[in-house]
Design a protein around this motif. Sequence first.
Motif, PDB file in Angstrom:
ATOM      1  N   LEU A 225      31.657  42.120  53.439  1.00 23.47           N
ATOM      2  CA  LEU A 225      31.423  42.900  52.345  1.00 23.47           C
ATOM      3  C   LEU A 225      32.732  43.082  52.376  1.00 23.47           C
ATOM      4  CD1 LEU A 225      29.752  45.207  55.528  1.00 23.47           C
ATOM      5  CD2 LEU A 225      28.741  44.726  53.037  1.00 23.47           C
TER       6      LEU A 225
ATOM      7  N   VAL B 197      31.109  50.990  38.508  1.00 20.04           N
ATOM      8  CA  VAL B 197      29.332  50.439  38.752  1.00 20.04           C
ATOM      9  C   VAL B 197      29.993  49.144  39.044  1.00 20.04           C
ATOM     10  CG1 VAL B 197      28.237  49.952  36.899  1.00 20.04           C
ATOM     11  CG2 VAL B 197      29.461  51.999  36.439  1.00 20.04           C
TER      12      VAL B 197
ATOM     13  N   THR C 216      24.995  50.469  47.221  1.00 19.46           N
ATOM     14  CA  THR C 216      23.216  50.754  47.403  1.00 19.46           C
ATOM     15  C   THR C 216      23.558  49.640  49.030  1.00 19.46           C
ATOM     16  OG1 THR C 216      23.325  49.782  45.688  1.00 19.46           O
ATOM     17  CG2 THR C 216      21.524  49.794  46.884  1.00 19.46           C
TER      18      THR C 216
HETATM   19  P1  ADP Z   1      26.729  50.589  42.565  1.00 22.78           P
HETATM   20  O1  ADP Z   1      27.721  50.023  43.272  1.00 22.78           O
HETATM   21  O2  ADP Z   1      26.907  50.212  40.851  1.00 22.78           O
HETATM   22  O3  ADP Z   1      25.372  51.142  42.626  1.00 22.78           O
HETATM   23  P2  ADP Z   1      25.367  47.575  43.605  1.00 22.78           P
HETATM   24  O4  ADP Z   1      25.178  48.146  44.887  1.00 22.78           O
HETATM   25  O5  ADP Z   1      24.211  47.827  43.175  1.00 22.78           O
HETATM   26  O6  ADP Z   1      26.504  48.423  42.612  1.00 22.78           O
HETATM   27  O7  ADP Z   1      26.486  46.222  43.455  1.00 22.78           O
HETATM   28  C1  ADP Z   1      26.410  44.766  42.441  1.00 22.78           C
HETATM   29  C2  ADP Z   1      25.938  44.162  42.725  1.00 22.78           C
HETATM   30  O8  ADP Z   1      26.863  43.666  43.496  1.00 22.78           O
HETATM   31  C3  ADP Z   1      24.887  44.491  43.235  1.00 22.78           C
HETATM   32  O9  ADP Z   1      24.171  43.436  42.986  1.00 22.78           O
HETATM   33  C4  ADP Z   1      24.466  43.242  44.881  1.00 22.78           C
HETATM   34  O10 ADP Z   1      24.273  42.574  45.284  1.00 22.78           O
HETATM   35  C5  ADP Z   1      26.787  43.026  45.068  1.00 22.78           C
HETATM   36  N1  ADP Z   1      26.707  43.169  45.723  1.00 22.78           N
HETATM   37  C6  ADP Z   1      26.939  44.351  46.588  1.00 22.78           C
HETATM   38  N2  ADP Z   1      28.223  43.823  47.698  1.00 22.78           N
HETATM   39  C7  ADP Z   1      28.496  42.799  47.774  1.00 22.78           C
HETATM   40  C8  ADP Z   1      29.597  42.182  48.280  1.00 22.78           C
HETATM   41  N3  ADP Z   1      30.380  42.513  49.151  1.00 22.78           N
HETATM   42  N4  ADP Z   1      30.331  41.040  47.815  1.00 22.78           N
HETATM   43  C9  ADP Z   1      29.217  40.241  47.028  1.00 22.78           C
HETATM   44  N5  ADP Z   1      28.383  41.116  46.183  1.00 22.78           N
HETATM   45  C10 ADP Z   1      27.735  42.005  45.881  1.00 22.78           C
END
Ligand code: ADP
Length: 704
Positions: free
Chosen positions: A272, A301, A306
């Motif tokens: 994270l 964004v 999520t």
């Molecule tokens: P948003 O905040 O726009 O809803 P998402 O939750 O869809 O963003 O996350 C965007 C992308 O980043 C996804 O592919 C998710 O799996 C990835 N992601 C989320 N947290 C991390 C992290 N800590 N390290 C790397 N990738 C991450």
Amino acid sequence: MGQVLHNDVKFVAGVGEARARLLERELGIRTVGDLLNHLPFRYIDRTRIYPIAEVTEAAQLTYVQIRARILHVAYIGEGRKKRFTVTAQDGSGRVELVWFQGIKWIEKKIEVGREYLIFGRPAFYRGVLQLAHPELETMEQALSRKAESGMQGIYPSTERLSAALGTKGMYRIICNAWALLRERIEEPLPASLREQYGLIDLHEAYYNIHFPQSAQLLQQAQYRLKFDELLGIQLGIQSRRTARMARQNGFLFPKVGERFNTFYNELLPFPLTGAQKRVIKEIRQDTVTGYQMNRLLQGDVGSGKTLVALISMLLAVDNGFQACIMAPTEILARQHFASFQRMLQGLPIRVAILTGASKAKERRTALEGIASGDIDILVGTHALIEDRVQFQNLGFVVIDEQHRFGVEQRARLWTKNQQPPHILVMTATPIPRTLAMTLYGDLDVSVIDELPPGRRPIQTFHYTDAARLRLWGFLKKQIKLGRQVYVVYPLIQESEAMDYKDLTDGYEAISRDFPLPEYVTAICHGKMKPADKEESMRQFKEGEAHILVATSVIEVGVDVPNATVMVIESAERFGLSQLHQLRGRVGRGGEQSYCILMSGEKLSRESRARLEAMCETTDGFRLAELDLKLRGAGDVNGTLQSGMAFDLKIANPTRDVQILTVTREAAASVLEADPALARPEHQGLKVLRERFTEHHDIDFSQIS
Ligand code: ADP
Ligand code: MG
């Protein structure tokens, strides 16, 4: 307010039965008071007369008044298409006046050779100045009109209503309504407050908002009416917070259990970010206090909201509660569902989905499982708020892309329980906390201010059609590298038919220029059957399709990390925050990503500034700021206001920040002295608070 204000609007001179019905149907105006609360959205200077030559397209005038002599009249077309046109001129040029309706009436009124004062909305047809359905009066009539400050209000109207009651007609009935008032409009604010904040009294304010006696009085009137609205909201929010804090009825999540721990320690697909960890900690702290959590999570964004939502939901489940997440679109809900199932594999946790498009079996599984407690996490769309969705034990609610939902919808979700669940609302639209509270009610704010590591900033370019061949070449190169491409078309209600045509034309052209089997192009838009949409999305997600042609339905949330190019067609028609959301669909993997803004050659100054801003920065917070500056009531506003909790007639919390701050202090000091607003001099304030308060679950009697 006095008795007259409650009288039926049909008794106002110039209204009558038919217009009264229309006023109610089109604008919800039923009483004299409603009519006086119908405020002008702008003012025109009726003392100013434009030479025709000065009314050009470039001058961008919304209303003009000209003085011209009628040269000749003509009838064009037949039957329903019949038009009546009048050519008139002044010393500087010519204008064409057109009527499509009420021809019989206007032809009698018009006299060739005579001079008229003409008022209307300029349009340009093949370079010729044209006014459709203008208002006319002879110069004698115009000169006999009594002079006021010259400023005349223009009132919001609808197409139907304007046909029956033009700009001037509306103004006239407002004048007539005002003339009915026999006493002064009651003053809700205590004198001390008015004095402290330099406010004119309410009666004066109403008078000057409708009939400005001077520019200064108009400004004071606007300030006063905005003040009342924002003060009402602030009183509501602050009282509500006090009530929430007095209740101590929040669910307790004291346990960090098996699911949370296993997921956190073994199943997390990546470490994270610091910001994600911080927010999860904030949520954990909130859920052990005994107060109900009401938290807004802002994060740009792609910042990984999520995952924060999922981990929080695990916390709820570990403590014996159900959780749900509501997404604004079918596509997004399906995507959350799929990714949750994937990430939670091997954990003792049951996830179901429910959307408007759910088939019988899926629907039954969800509804039964939720009612019996077999399902732990329910993912869905608006379908979640239907009455038949009965949770056994709902403890945690996540609302994704919050600004997309109306307040009613949100509120219905949290009244599903006797005891209110904890609420996490997530948005990518960054706004200051005070403003967020004004828009959404009483809440705390968390921010994810850090993107996952390894992201390369998206490169953004602006092209016109002249560069299309080069663009196609670039897309082919990216696809050869194994990447995927979005091509997005605008879709707005007003021009829906044309927009769909652009989209399907675009799809055909791309299918031709990117031939099978080398290139596979999929299409996805709102008019397709849910199953077909889903199939297109599946093809694109699984990499079977290289290009996805779509409307802005994909704007929110869709996650395909292998997609590296976002082409936005007619980009000048999108607002900044929408462009930024769309751009956020790429740049989600480790590869360099691109956003290509396509536009026509001719751009308004504002559109150009928007596209330039997009090319300059990828920082959502900066873009939101810029948008505010660029348009005042810009796109940020539009999206925010649509999800707004309160029906405001004049205040605009995103623009009236200063008044917002002031009313916040005012509300705090009043409530500190008199939390229940029980004092006689606060009775007006109590009414004001009621008027601007969401009514779902507040019981002010609990405040003392
Ligand atoms: P948003 O905040 O726009 O809803 P998402 O939750 O869809 O963003 O996350 C965007 C992308 O980043 C996804 O592919 C998710 O799996 C990835 N992601 C989320 N947290 C991390 C992290 N800590 N390290 C790397 N990738 C991450
Ligand atoms: Mg998201």
